[in-house]
Design a protein around this motif. Structure first.
Motif, PDB file in Angstrom:
ATOM      1  N   TYR A  27       0.707  -1.173  -0.012  1.00 51.53           N
ATOM      2  CA  TYR A  27       0.103   0.357  -0.096  1.00 51.53           C
ATOM      3  C   TYR A  27       0.788   1.176   0.094  1.00 51.53           C
ATOM      4  N   LYS A  28       1.944   1.316   0.819  1.00 54.78           N
ATOM      5  CA  LYS A  28       2.919   2.424   0.837  1.00 54.78           C
ATOM      6  C   LYS A  28       3.653   2.707  -0.718  1.00 54.78           C
ATOM      7  N   PHE A  29       3.727   1.604  -1.330  1.00 54.40           N
ATOM      8  CA  PHE A  29       4.438   1.765  -2.599  1.00 54.40           C
ATOM      9  C   PHE A  29       3.225   2.452  -3.544  1.00 54.40           C
ATOM     10  N   VAL A  30       1.938   1.670  -3.675  1.00 56.87           N
ATOM     11  CA  VAL A  30       0.949   2.382  -4.529  1.00 56.87           C
ATOM     12  C   VAL A  30       0.854   3.640  -4.249  1.00 56.87           C
ATOM     13  N   ASP A  31       0.809   4.213  -2.885  1.00 55.78           N
ATOM     14  CA  ASP A  31       0.558   5.572  -2.285  1.00 55.78           C
ATOM     15  C   ASP A  31       1.470   6.401  -2.956  1.00 55.78           C
ATOM     16  N   GLU A  32       2.752   5.935  -3.157  1.00 61.86           N
ATOM     17  CA  GLU A  32       4.051   6.677  -3.560  1.00 61.86           C
ATOM     18  C   GLU A  32       3.985   6.963  -4.872  1.00 61.86           C
ATOM     19  N   HIS A  33       3.232   5.881  -5.759  1.00 60.08           N
ATOM     20  CA  HIS A  33       3.390   5.726  -7.164  1.00 60.08           C
ATOM     21  C   HIS A  33       2.091   5.838  -7.681  1.00 60.08           C
ATOM     22  N   PRO A  34       1.322   6.940  -7.691  1.00 58.51           N
ATOM     23  CA  PRO A  34       0.108   7.192  -8.183  1.00 58.51           C
ATOM     24  C   PRO A  34       0.148   6.855  -9.706  1.00 58.51           C
ATOM     25  N   GLU A  35       1.182   7.167 -10.316  1.00 59.94           N
ATOM     26  CA  GLU A  35       1.008   6.838 -11.798  1.00 59.94           C
ATOM     27  C   GLU A  35       0.755   5.342 -12.072  1.00 59.94           C
ATOM     28  N   TYR A  36       0.742   4.361 -11.358  1.00 57.61           N
ATOM     29  CA  TYR A  36       0.309   3.025 -11.477  1.00 57.61           C
ATOM     30  C   TYR A  36      -1.072   2.826 -11.414  1.00 57.61           C
ATOM     31  N   ASP A  37      -1.795   3.987 -11.022  1.00 56.61           N
ATOM     32  CA  ASP A  37      -3.317   3.809 -10.848  1.00 56.61           C
ATOM     33  C   ASP A  37      -3.916   2.616 -10.324  1.00 56.61           C
ATOM     34  N   MET A  38      -3.573   2.103  -9.107  1.00 57.89           N
ATOM     35  CA  MET A  38      -4.167   0.799  -8.596  1.00 57.89           C
ATOM     36  C   MET A  38      -5.424   0.921  -8.198  1.00 57.89           C
ATOM     37  N   LYS A  39      -6.156   2.253  -8.213  1.00 59.31           N
ATOM     38  CA  LYS A  39      -7.617   2.113  -8.157  1.00 59.31           C
ATOM     39  C   LYS A  39      -8.361   1.473  -8.874  1.00 59.31           C
ATOM     40  N   ASN A  40      -7.748   1.040 -10.134  1.00 58.00           N
ATOM     41  CA  ASN A  40      -8.580   0.408 -11.118  1.00 58.00           C
ATOM     42  C   ASN A  40      -7.803  -1.044 -11.282  1.00 58.00           C
ATOM     43  N   TYR A  41      -7.549  -1.537 -10.335  1.00 50.96           N
ATOM     44  CA  TYR A  41      -6.935  -3.114 -10.361  1.00 50.96           C
ATOM     45  C   TYR A  41      -7.602  -4.013 -11.216  1.00 50.96           C
ATOM     46  N   GLY A  42      -8.750  -4.051 -10.955  1.00 44.42           N
ATOM     47  CA  GLY A  42      -9.714  -5.072 -11.645  1.00 44.42           C
ATOM     48  C   GLY A  42      -9.785  -4.898 -13.072  1.00 44.42           C
ATOM     49  N   GLU A  43      -9.685  -3.551 -13.627  1.00 43.50           N
ATOM     50  CA  GLU A  43      -9.701  -3.191 -14.773  1.00 43.50           C
ATOM     51  C   GLU A  43      -8.261  -3.640 -15.557  1.00 43.50           C
ATOM     52  N   ILE A  44      -7.233  -3.338 -14.933  1.00 37.80           N
ATOM     53  CA  ILE A  44      -6.022  -3.748 -15.451  1.00 37.80           C
ATOM     54  C   ILE A  44      -6.125  -5.167 -15.572  1.00 37.80           C
ATOM     55  N   LEU A  45      -6.453  -5.880 -14.683  1.00 32.12           N
ATOM     56  CA  LEU A  45      -6.201  -7.393 -14.920  1.00 32.12           C
ATOM     57  C   LEU A  45      -7.206  -7.855 -15.972  1.00 32.12           C
ATOM     58  N   GLU A  46      -8.337  -7.305 -15.981  1.00 33.70           N
ATOM     59  CA  GLU A  46      -9.309  -7.703 -17.190  1.00 33.70           C
ATOM     60  C   GLU A  46      -8.788  -7.489 -18.335  1.00 33.70           C
ATOM     61  N   LYS A  47      -7.950  -6.216 -18.739  1.00 31.17           N
ATOM     62  CA  LYS A  47      -7.436  -6.011 -20.023  1.00 31.17           C
ATOM     63  C   LYS A  47      -6.473  -7.111 -20.346  1.00 31.17           C
ATOM     64  N   VAL A  48      -5.916  -8.153 -19.251  1.00 30.13           N
ATOM     65  CA  VAL A  48      -4.739  -8.870 -19.987  1.00 30.13           C
ATOM     66  C   VAL A  48      -5.600 -10.278 -19.675  1.00 30.13           C
ATOM     67  N   GLY A  49      -7.054 -10.257 -19.565  1.00 28.00           N
ATOM     68  CA  GLY A  49      -7.781 -11.586 -19.464  1.00 28.00           C
ATOM     69  C   GLY A  49      -7.614 -12.257 -18.143  1.00 28.00           C
ATOM     70  N   ILE A  50      -7.229 -11.617 -16.939  1.00 25.40           N
ATOM     71  CA  ILE A  50      -7.349 -12.345 -15.740  1.00 25.40           C
ATOM     72  C   ILE A  50      -8.355 -11.576 -15.132  1.00 25.40           C
ATOM     73  N   GLU A  51      -9.044 -12.617 -14.537  1.00 27.82           N
ATOM     74  CA  GLU A  51     -10.499 -12.419 -13.639  1.00 27.82           C
ATOM     75  C   GLU A  51     -10.051 -11.952 -12.139  1.00 27.82           C
ATOM     76  N   TRP A  52     -10.666 -11.215 -11.691  1.00 27.97           N
ATOM     77  CA  TRP A  52     -10.457 -10.905 -10.050  1.00 27.97           C
ATOM     78  C   TRP A  52     -10.873 -12.046  -9.358  1.00 27.97           C
ATOM     79  N   GLY A  53     -10.378 -13.246  -9.325  1.00 30.26           N
ATOM     80  CA  GLY A  53     -10.550 -14.359  -8.509  1.00 30.26           C
ATOM     81  C   GLY A  53      -9.431 -15.233  -8.283  1.00 30.26           C
ATOM     82  N   ILE A  54      -9.563 -16.070  -7.325  1.00 29.99           N
ATOM     83  CA  ILE A  54      -8.374 -16.546  -6.747  1.00 29.99           C
ATOM     84  C   ILE A  54      -7.929 -17.642  -7.834  1.00 29.99           C
TER      85      ILE A  54
END
Length: 100
Positions: free
Chosen positions: A18-45
Motif C-alpha cells: 500500500y505504501k508503494f502504491v500511495d507513493e506511485h500514483p502513476e500506476y493507478d491501482m484504484k483500477n486494479y480490476g480493470e487492469i487485470l481484465e485487460k489482460v484476461g485475468i479475472e479478479w478471482g483466486i
C-alpha cells in the motif's frame, strides 16, 4: 466463520504494498480490476493464481498484488491462500526481474 490472524510479516507486506502504491500514483491501482481484465485475468483466486506473469508489465503484477490484498477483505484467508500457493512469490520475483 473462520478467522485468520496474520502475523507481523504479512501485515508488514500489506503495508509495504500500500505504501508503494500511495507513493506511485502513476500506476493507478484504484483500477486494479480493470487492469487485470485487460489482460484476461479475472479478479478471482483461481484466475489470479494461475496467471502466467512472465510477460506481464509491472503495473499488471502490482494489480495482482492489490487484488490479492483486496480479496482478503471480502474472503478472509484469501491472501494466505495466495501466499501458500506461491503466487505472491512468483509476482514478487517478476517485479524484481522488472527492477521495480
Amino acid at each position: 466463520m473462520p478467522y485468520v490472524n496474520y502475523g507481523r510479516e504479512a501485515i508488514t507486506f500489506e503495508k509495504a504494498v500500500y505504501k508503494f502504491v500511495d507513493e506511485h500514483p502513476e500506476y493507478d491501482m484504484k483500477n486494479y480490476g480493470e487492469i487485470l481484465e485487460k489482460v484476461g485475468i479475472e479478479w478471482g483466486i483461481n484466475s489470479m493464481e494461475s496467471a502466467i506473469v512472465d510477460d506481464l508489465d509491472a503495473r499488471t503484477v502490482l494489480a495482482l498484488l492489490i487484488g490479492a490484498i483486496r480479496a482478503d477483505r471480502f474472503c478472509e484467508g484469501a491472501l494466505l491462500g495466495f501466499m501458500k500457493s506461491g503466487a505472491i512469490q512468483r509476482w514478487l520475483v517478476r517485479l524484481k526481474e522488472l527492477d521495480l
